[in-house]
Scaffold this motif. Structure first.
Motif, mmCIF file in Angstrom:
data_model
loop_
_atom_site.group_PDB
_atom_site.id
_atom_site.type_symbol
_atom_site.label_atom_id
_atom_site.label_comp_id
_atom_site.label_asym_id
_atom_site.label_seq_id
_atom_site.Cartn_x
_atom_site.Cartn_y
_atom_site.Cartn_z
ATOM 1 N N THR A 12 -15.607 9.698 -18.119
ATOM 2 C CA THR A 12 -16.618 9.651 -17.219
ATOM 3 C C THR A 12 -15.722 10.591 -16.134
ATOM 4 O OG1 THR A 12 -15.333 7.352 -16.570
ATOM 5 C CG2 THR A 12 -16.785 7.095 -17.649
ATOM 6 N N GLY A 13 -16.701 10.482 -15.113
ATOM 7 C CA GLY A 13 -16.035 11.246 -14.130
ATOM 8 C C GLY A 13 -16.011 12.655 -14.697
ATOM 9 N N GLY A 19 -11.229 15.262 -14.637
ATOM 10 C CA GLY A 19 -12.337 14.190 -16.011
ATOM 11 C C GLY A 19 -12.857 15.807 -17.184
ATOM 12 N N ALA A 38 -21.466 12.466 -14.250
ATOM 13 C CA ALA A 38 -21.669 12.392 -13.423
ATOM 14 C C ALA A 38 -22.315 11.602 -12.514
ATOM 15 C CB ALA A 38 -21.884 13.860 -12.843
ATOM 16 N N ARG A 39 -22.172 11.292 -11.465
ATOM 17 C CA ARG A 39 -24.195 10.401 -10.590
ATOM 18 C C ARG A 39 -24.639 11.445 -10.964
ATOM 19 N NH1 ARG A 39 -22.299 6.470 -6.508
ATOM 20 N NH2 ARG A 39 -20.520 5.645 -6.970
ATOM 21 N N ASP A 55 -23.521 6.348 -13.003
ATOM 22 C CA ASP A 55 -22.441 5.668 -11.960
ATOM 23 C C ASP A 55 -22.322 4.050 -12.487
ATOM 24 O OD1 ASP A 55 -22.506 3.945 -9.557
ATOM 25 O OD2 ASP A 55 -24.141 4.037 -8.604
ATOM 26 N N ALA A 79 -13.716 7.977 -14.011
ATOM 27 C CA ALA A 79 -14.107 8.415 -13.293
ATOM 28 C C ALA A 79 -13.508 6.962 -12.350
ATOM 29 C CB ALA A 79 -15.721 8.048 -13.163
ATOM 30 N N THR A 101 -15.289 0.725 -7.806
ATOM 31 C CA THR A 101 -15.980 1.791 -9.202
ATOM 32 C C THR A 101 -14.292 2.070 -9.861
ATOM 33 O OG1 THR A 101 -16.948 2.952 -7.441
ATOM 34 C CG2 THR A 101 -15.330 4.343 -8.836
#
Length: 233
Positions: A12-13, A19, A38-39, A55, A79, A101
């Motif tokens: 994640t991220g 990441g 990624a977002r 997200d 993330a 988060t």
């Protein structure tokens, strides 16, 4: 102990900073595929990397990812966000966003992917904490990482029956955009990823990346004053 060669991983991220370093190190060690989230997803030039939207604060987004990704052996909960500032003057909306988060995000991922890992024989869940899990002076960020440390320790117990290796990672600072403005010593992100994945392959449950982290953990048995990190002061 989790083998990386021939594995499928989720980071994640995974499109920037630490990441991205994890993605590159996983591939260098022979992972056959890495999902990088990624977002706002972009395209990867490496056909072994599939970039997916995520997200971690959104239940539906996490559920959609888990439904799409059913072949993962290693999950790296990387993330995170950092909003600098003292707790007494912090915007509580940013404090909430930090915990959503940095704490609930990894928990959402763990809940969604525990069945996937079980179906693959156990695999590994890697949570990125911080030396600030133990060090005062980092506001909501440090508090969120302390909460994640506790969460990881409980997940390790809960996931033991399915054979999942749960790895808690603590480090001072990696040289990334997130902490670019902080006047502190930083490790190259690639070095952090190498040390962490060495630990995964050795079967470790906790990885202390640097001397700052080892010193702070050793100070836990002493006076609380020894746990203060006056960052940027």
């Amino acid at each position: 102990m989790t083998a990386i060669e021939g594995s499928v991983a989720l980071v994640t991220g995974g499109r920037r900073g630490l990441g991205r370093a994890f993605v590159e190190e996983l591939l260098a060690r022979g992972a056959k595929k890495v999902y990088a989230t990624a977002r706002t997803p972009d395209r990867s030039e490496d056909e072994r990397v599939e970039v997916l939207a995520l997200d971690v604060t959104d239940d539906a987004s996490v559920a959609a990812l888990a439904e799409h990704v059913q072949d993962v052996d290693i999950v790296v909960n990387n993330a995170g966000v950092l909003y600098p500032g003292a707790l007494l003057t912090a915007d509580l909306r940013q404090v909430q966003a930090t915990f959503d988060t940095n704490v609930l995000g990894p928990l959402r991922i763990a809940q969604a992917f525990a069945p996937v890992l079980a179906g693959r024989g156990g695999g590994a869940l890697v949570d990125i904490h911080s030396a600030l899990s133990w060090g005062a002076g980092a506001g909501a960020y440090g508090a969120s990482k302390a909460a994640l440390w506790s969460l990881t320790n409980s997940l390790r117990v809960e996931l033991a029956a399915q054979g999942t290796q749960v790895v808690g990672v603590h480090l001072g600072f990696a040289d990334t955009d997130m902490v670019a403005a902080l006047p502190v010593d930083k490790l190259p992100a690639a070095e952090v990823a190498r040390i962490v994945l060495d630990g995964v392959e050795r079967g470790e449950r906790e990885v202390l990346v640097d001397d700052v982290t080892r010193a702070l953990k050793s100070a836990l048995s002493g006076p609380v004053e020894g746990l203060t990190l006056p960052i940027g002061r």
